[in-house]
Structures are given as structure tokens and as C-alpha cells.
Enzyme design. Structure first.
Site, PDB file in Angstrom:
ATOM      1  N   LEU A   1       0.808  -1.214   0.000  1.00 60.51           N
ATOM      2  CA  LEU A   1       0.000   0.000   0.000  1.00 60.51           C
ATOM      3  C   LEU A   1       0.839   1.261   0.000  1.00 60.51           C
ATOM      4  O   LEU A   1       0.414   2.295  -0.508  1.00 60.51           O
ATOM      5  CB  LEU A   1      -0.941   0.011   1.219  1.00 60.51           C
ATOM      6  CG  LEU A   1      -1.979  -1.112   1.284  1.00 60.51           C
ATOM      7  CD1 LEU A   1      -2.767  -1.014   2.576  1.00 60.51           C
ATOM      8  CD2 LEU A   1      -2.905  -1.038   0.085  1.00 60.51           C
ATOM      9  N   GLY A   2       2.017   1.222   0.594  1.00 61.76           N
ATOM     10  CA  GLY A   2       2.856   2.420   0.662  1.00 61.76           C
ATOM     11  C   GLY A   2       4.124   2.138   1.425  1.00 61.76           C
ATOM     12  O   GLY A   2       4.337   1.058   1.979  1.00 61.76           O
TER      13      GLY A   2
ATOM     14  N   GLY B   1       7.259   4.379   3.901  1.00 63.25           N
ATOM     15  CA  GLY B   1       7.739   5.604   4.515  1.00 63.25           C
ATOM     16  C   GLY B   1       9.093   5.378   5.143  1.00 63.25           C
ATOM     17  O   GLY B   1       9.736   4.341   4.947  1.00 63.25           O
ATOM     18  N   GLY B   2       9.527   6.360   5.919  1.00 62.20           N
ATOM     19  CA  GLY B   2      10.839   6.254   6.537  1.00 62.20           C
ATOM     20  C   GLY B   2      10.914   5.167   7.583  1.00 62.20           C
ATOM     21  O   GLY B   2      11.987   4.637   7.864  1.00 62.20           O
ATOM     22  N   MET B   3       9.763   4.800   8.186  1.00 63.91           N
ATOM     23  CA  MET B   3       9.774   3.819   9.264  1.00 63.91           C
ATOM     24  C   MET B   3       9.537   2.399   8.760  1.00 63.91           C
ATOM     25  O   MET B   3      10.001   1.448   9.363  1.00 63.91           O
ATOM     26  CB  MET B   3       8.724   4.186  10.305  1.00 63.91           C
ATOM     27  CG  MET B   3       8.862   3.413  11.604  1.00 63.91           C
ATOM     28  SD  MET B   3       7.645   3.878  12.829  1.00 63.91           S
ATOM     29  CE  MET B   3       6.205   3.053  12.193  1.00 63.91           C
ATOM     30  N   GLY B   4       8.820   2.267   7.642  1.00 63.83           N
ATOM     31  CA  GLY B   4       8.539   0.916   7.177  1.00 63.83           C
ATOM     32  C   GLY B   4       7.583   0.921   6.009  1.00 63.83           C
ATOM     33  O   GLY B   4       7.299   1.954   5.397  1.00 63.83           O
TER      34      GLY B   4
ATOM     35  N   VAL C   1       3.742  -0.484   4.370  1.00 65.18           N
ATOM     36  CA  VAL C   1       2.374  -0.847   4.729  1.00 65.18           C
ATOM     37  C   VAL C   1       1.842  -1.757   3.631  1.00 65.18           C
ATOM     38  O   VAL C   1       1.931  -1.434   2.441  1.00 65.18           O
ATOM     39  CB  VAL C   1       1.476   0.391   4.885  1.00 65.18           C
ATOM     40  CG1 VAL C   1       0.061  -0.028   5.284  1.00 65.18           C
ATOM     41  CG2 VAL C   1       2.056   1.336   5.932  1.00 65.18           C
TER      42      VAL C   1
ATOM     43  N   LYS D   1       1.430  -2.762   9.034  1.00 64.02           N
ATOM     44  CA  LYS D   1       2.563  -1.844   9.082  1.00 64.02           C
ATOM     45  C   LYS D   1       3.781  -2.647   9.518  1.00 64.02           C
ATOM     46  O   LYS D   1       3.850  -3.142  10.648  1.00 64.02           O
ATOM     47  CB  LYS D   1       2.251  -0.725  10.083  1.00 64.02           C
ATOM     48  CG  LYS D   1       3.321   0.313  10.265  1.00 64.02           C
ATOM     49  CD  LYS D   1       2.817   1.331  11.292  1.00 64.02           C
ATOM     50  CE  LYS D   1       3.768   2.480  11.474  1.00 64.02           C
ATOM     51  NZ  LYS D   1       3.230   3.464  12.452  1.00 64.02           N
TER      52      LYS D   1
ATOM     53  N   ASP E   1       1.380  14.000  16.887  1.00 64.19           N
ATOM     54  CA  ASP E   1       1.804  13.986  15.482  1.00 64.19           C
ATOM     55  C   ASP E   1       0.589  14.085  14.555  1.00 64.19           C
ATOM     56  O   ASP E   1       0.466  13.337  13.588  1.00 64.19           O
ATOM     57  CB  ASP E   1       2.603  12.717  15.185  1.00 64.19           C
ATOM     58  CG  ASP E   1       3.461  12.859  13.930  1.00 64.19           C
ATOM     59  OD1 ASP E   1       3.731  14.006  13.524  1.00 64.19           O
ATOM     60  OD2 ASP E   1       3.851  11.838  13.359  1.00 64.19           O
TER      61      ASP E   1
END
Length: 529
Positions: free
Chosen positions: A21-22, A24-27, A29, A43, A137
Site C-alpha cells: 500500500l505504501g 515511509g521512513g519507518m517501514g 504498509v 505496518k 503527530d
């Protein structure tokens, strides 16, 4: 949705992955499927940061925070394993775009949608704050748009409202451009910080740009603290509420309850999203339906190739074996990504496979708890050491009176034994040994409460420390008893027996019985750790 690549896993915990699905910097999805057929968003943390103990603590905090929320406007957490080799979190899947993507792709939201956005996010934050948390956040990428209203996600840095942050010198947590001034300055934050971030999100949704512009992180943080927000294009009552949310002083900002009440007077209850965003949601829903339609064609193959956790799969002489129940089927050729097997060659399905997968899914969140429970029973309870420490403390205090008696009734022997000379003249060790034993008991007992959140390496270190603690406790107790008996033994008969001798003698007898068992158990515990 993007197809899985060769570098993507095919299974996480008990969940089978379908699409990416996507990222990012953390992991990353993924779209996944539970053994019971539920569609989830998984996630999965990047392996490069999964080994950071500080990150694991934050990720475990995200799981706890998200699980504590059950109100409107939040996405429920279904499953998680913060202690897995690669930590992961499973939530309900929402087939809707993030606010950031919707605004960038289709432009700012109309006035009616803005009031509905404010109403939904205010209700979500009311639930967060009602649980004693501060999200910390709130930003456009953490707001999902669904036909029923906005949803607030990602509690990676959520903390208790009264919890301070000590992350390092000059380091703040949050997203530049959307965090509050007090957050940017590293001060203690409360619910008002989320209200400020909400105001920045509302400004972005109304204009397509952040209220403090762009640039470097340092520039953004400076404008947050010292400049007024740019709210050109955000007018009327909505603009006034947004401006109040972005007040520099926390006390000057409205509460989420006040915001929810103001939005309730203007927000409609019908469809609220612009047509292009609704079309984007419909497209995501269609992709999900297509994924579900392809599911039965692949399910039989994956039950053989990707068994549930804890089962063994193999193909020998045309037989696929899954756990204790063997299922006769045709050995499958190497699998090509996303290509369903021919209908005529579909193997039979074993009912044991899904049952085992569901059991594994239900057990996954509790593996850590079970391990910690096993480590903290029996000798894993440091307070049991009080059985030895209380007599040790009595012998330590009574030792001063015993030395006074020894001075009044010196040994009648012209050549006292070396042991007696040592006991009478070198007793300096008694205080540090006693203090260290009590300090070890207190530290191990306090740290025991943190074993569910610390990295596995520290759990093993604590378990080894328990073994060392019991060995040290046996040695310290034996040393105190031996010292007491030696001093008493060489005193003349007219001095009489010290009352605590009746403590030392039974303790010696009991220790002679239990010490070998405790010693062996402690050594084994250290070896296993």
C-alpha cells in the site's frame, strides 16, 4: 496498491500479504488477509531500524496507545507483535486516501467538507485525550478520508498527557510545520498541542499549503515559535476557529470539546467529500474487491506453500505435509507472483490449516507475555530473597553488639585462630555486602515490571541477573552466618550465647538443604539466558 515484489515478504505473523500500500521512513504498509478472511493494513518496520532498542520502545508504545482507543474517528488495532524480529502492527483497512494525497491530487476541500473534517478530528482527539493521551503527530498524512468521516491514525509518538519527553539534547518529536511551539521548543506538551496541530491541518486542507510555509526544518521550527501563521484564503468563522487553534500560548487555544460543538452547528451529516475524492475511494474499493476475487484461486496453493506459523510444509512423493495431519495433493511447481494455478489442478483444502492459522493469530500477541510470565515465576521473583535478606540484616545489626561483647570478653586462648582474628578485626565488608544485596533485590524487582516493553536482549540480561542475584544472596548469607558463628565461638563461656545465634543456626541448617537446589537452578538460568 502495488503488486508484491521479490523483496517483499509473503506472510507476516498469521497474515498473508496481498499488495503493497505504501512506504515511509519507518517501514512499509501492506494489504493483508487474516486466517479468518478479514482484510487488514499491516505496518511492517524496516529491518534497519528494528534493532534500535529506543525504536522498539516507541513502537510498543504505539501499540499500547492505539489499543487503548475505542472511540469514533480512530482505526482499531487488530493484532501486533512489537517483539518480533521485524515488528509489525495490523489495523482495519480503510480504502480511502490520506488528506495530504487528496489535497495535493484534487485541490483544497470545500467549505462544507472543512467543517465535517473539523468535526470528525475533534471527536477523534476527544477520545485520545479522554484516554489520557496526547497524539503529538497530527498532520495531513495521518488523517484518512472515508465516506463516513475522517479517521486519525499513527500513534507512534503518542504519550500520556503527564509524561515528559527526554529524547536527547535538542531533539524533538513530531512533524515540522505541524507541531506546536511548545513541542518545537522541547517543553512539556498537553492536549493543547494537538489542537495547534489540528489548526495547521485545517489550514492545509483549506489552502493546500502549510500555515508556516516550507524550507528547512530549522526555518519551519523558527516560524512556528516566532511568526504568525499564513491564513490567506481561510476566512469566515472557519478561519477564526483555525486562527484560535494556532495561538502561540496553549491557554489561548480552544479545547476539542469547544471545537466539536462549533463544528456540530455547521457540519452536514450527508455525503461530505468532493466528487474526485469519492472517485478515488471507489477506485480503492474496486481494487480491494479485485484482490478478494483473486483470493480463492491462490488460497489452496498458499495453504501448501505458506503454512500457518508453527507448521511444517513439504512435498515428498507428491504429498504435502502440514503439521501432524498429512494432506494428499499434487506437488506444485515454483510459484510465479500473483499467477493463480489452473482450476483443474487445485488441490484439496485441509480444514486443519486454517484452524491452526487462526490459533497462531490469536496467540501471536501473547507470546511475549507468556515468556515473561515464565521468567518471573519462582526464582524470578526477587522479593523471595527477603527470606535470606531479613536474617542477614538482623545479623548485620546484631553484629555490632557481638563485637562489643567480644571486646569485653576477649578470647582466652593465647593464640586465637586466624578465622577469629579475621572476624574481629576485618568486618568492613559487612556493610557493602548487605547494601549491595538489598540494592540488587530492589533494582531487579523494579525492572521486572518493564520486561514487556524492553528489547529481548535486556530480558535475557535480566534473567541472567536473577541467577547471579541468587548466587550472590547465598554467598552473602553464608558469609554473614560464618562470621557471626566464628566471633561467637572463640568467646569465653561467661560471655554467654548471643540471642541471634538462634537465628544463625537454623538459617545454616535450612541453607544447607536449599542452597544446592538454588545454586543449580541459578546456574542453569544463567546458561539459558
Amino acid at each position: 496498491m502495488q503488486p508484491l515484489t521479490a523483496t517483499d515478504p509473503r506472510r507476516v505473523g498469521a497474515y498473508r500479504l496481498l499488495y503493497r500500500l505504501g512506504e515511509g521512513g519507518m517501514g512499509r504498509v501492506y494489504l493483508g488477509r487474516s486466517p479468518g478472511g478479514r482484510t487488514v493494513a499491516l505496518k511492517v518496520v524496516h529491518g534497519a531500524i528494528a534493532g534500535d532498542p529506543g525504536f522498539r520502545r516507541r513502537f510498543a508504545r504505539e501499540v499500547r496507545a492505539a489499543r487503548s482507543l475505542r472511540g469514533a474517528g480512530t482505526v482499531p488495532v487488530l493484532d501486533a507483535d512489537p517483539e518480533a524480529e521485524v515488528p509489525w502492527l495490523a489495523t482495519a483497512y480503510v480504502p480511502g486516501p490520506a488528506l495530504s494525497d487528496a489535497v495535493i491530487g484534487h485541490g483544497p476541500l470545500p467549505q462544507e467538507a472543512l467543517w465535517r473534517l473539523l468535526s470528525g478530528l475533534a471527536q477523534a482527539l476527544a477520545g485520545v485525550h479522554g484516554a489520557g493521551l496526547v497524539h503529538r503527530d497530527v498532520k495531513p498524512s495521518n488523517v484518512l478520508l472515508s465516506p463516513s468521516g475522517p479517521l486519525l491514525i499513527d500513534f507512534g509518538i503518542a504519550r500520556s498527557a503527564d509524561e515528559t519527553v527526554l529524547t536527547g539534547t535538542g531533539l524533538v518529536v513530531g512533524s515540522p510545520g505541524y507541531m506546536s511551539p511548545e513541542q518545537a521548543e522541547g517543553r512539556t506538551v498537553g492536549p493543547a498541542a494537538d489542537v495547534f496541530s489540528l489548526g495547521a491541518v485545517l489550514a492545509f486542507a483549506a489552502t493546500g499549503r502549510g500555515p508556516f510555509g516550507g524550507g528547512s526544518v530549522a526555518e519551519l521550527l523558527y516560524r512556528l515559535v516566532h511568526h504568525e501563521p499564513d491564513l490567506d484564503g481561510v476566512g469566515g468563522p472557519f478561519g477564526e476557529l483555525t486562527r484560535h487553534c494556532l495561538a502561540k500560548r496553549p491557554a489561548d487555544r480552544p479545547t476539542v470539546a469547544e471545537l466539536a460543538a462549533a463544528a456540530a452547528q455547521r457540519a452536514d451529516t450527508g455525503p461530505w467529500l468532493p466528487a474526485p475524492v469519492v472517485a478515488a475511494i471507489a477506485q480503492k474499493a474496486e481494487e480491494l474487491l479485485n484482490a478478494e476475487a483473486a483470493e480463492p484461486e491462490e488460497e489452496a496453493e498458499l495453504l501448501v506453500r505458506d503454512p500457518a506459523p508453527g507448521t511444517v510444509s513439504g512435498a515428498v512423493s507428491g504429498r504435502a505435509v502440514s503439521g501432524p495431519d498429512a494432506v494428499t495433493t499434487t506437488a506444485l511447481p515454483p510459484r510465479t507472483p500473483r499467477t493463480p494455478p489452473p482450476t483443474a489442478a487445485r488441490p484439496g483444502r485441509s480444514p486443519a490449516g486454517p484452524a491452526r492459522a487462526r490459533a497462531a493469530s490469536q496467540a501471536a500477541p501473547f507470546r511475549r507475555e507468556d515468556a515473561v510470565k515464565a521468567l518471573t515465576t519462582g526464582l524470578g521473583r526477587p522479593l523471595y530473597g527477603l527470606f535470606f535478606l531479613v536474617p542477614v540484616l538482623a545479623l548485620f545489626i546484631g553484629g555490632f553488639d557481638l563485637l562489643h561483647r567480644a571486646a569485653l570478653y576477649p578470647s582466652e586462648s593465647e593464640h586465637p585462630s586466624a578465622a577469629h582474628e579475621w572476624a574481629v578485626n576485618d568486618d568492613w565488608w559487612r556493610l557493602p555486602v548487605t547494601v549491595l544485596l538489598f540494592a540488587a533485590m530492589v533494582w531487579l524487582h523494579v525492572y521486572r515490571r518493564r520486561l514487556l516493553t524492553v528489547p529481548p536482549g535486556r530480558v535475557r540480561l535480566w534473567s541472567a541477573g536473577i541467577g547471579v542475584y541468587w548466587i550472590a544472596l547465598l554467598a552473602g548469607t553464608a558469609l554473614h552466618v560464618a562470621w557471626f558463628v566464628i566471633v561467637q565461638e572463640d568467646m569465653p563461656s561467661e560471655a554467654g550465647n548471643h540471642p541471634l545465634l538462634w537465628v544463625a543456626v537454623p538459617l545454616t541448617l535450612i541453607g544447607a538443604v536449599v542452597s544446592p537446589v538454588l545454586l543449580i537452578t541459578s546456574v542453569l538460568r544463567i546458561a539459558r539466558a
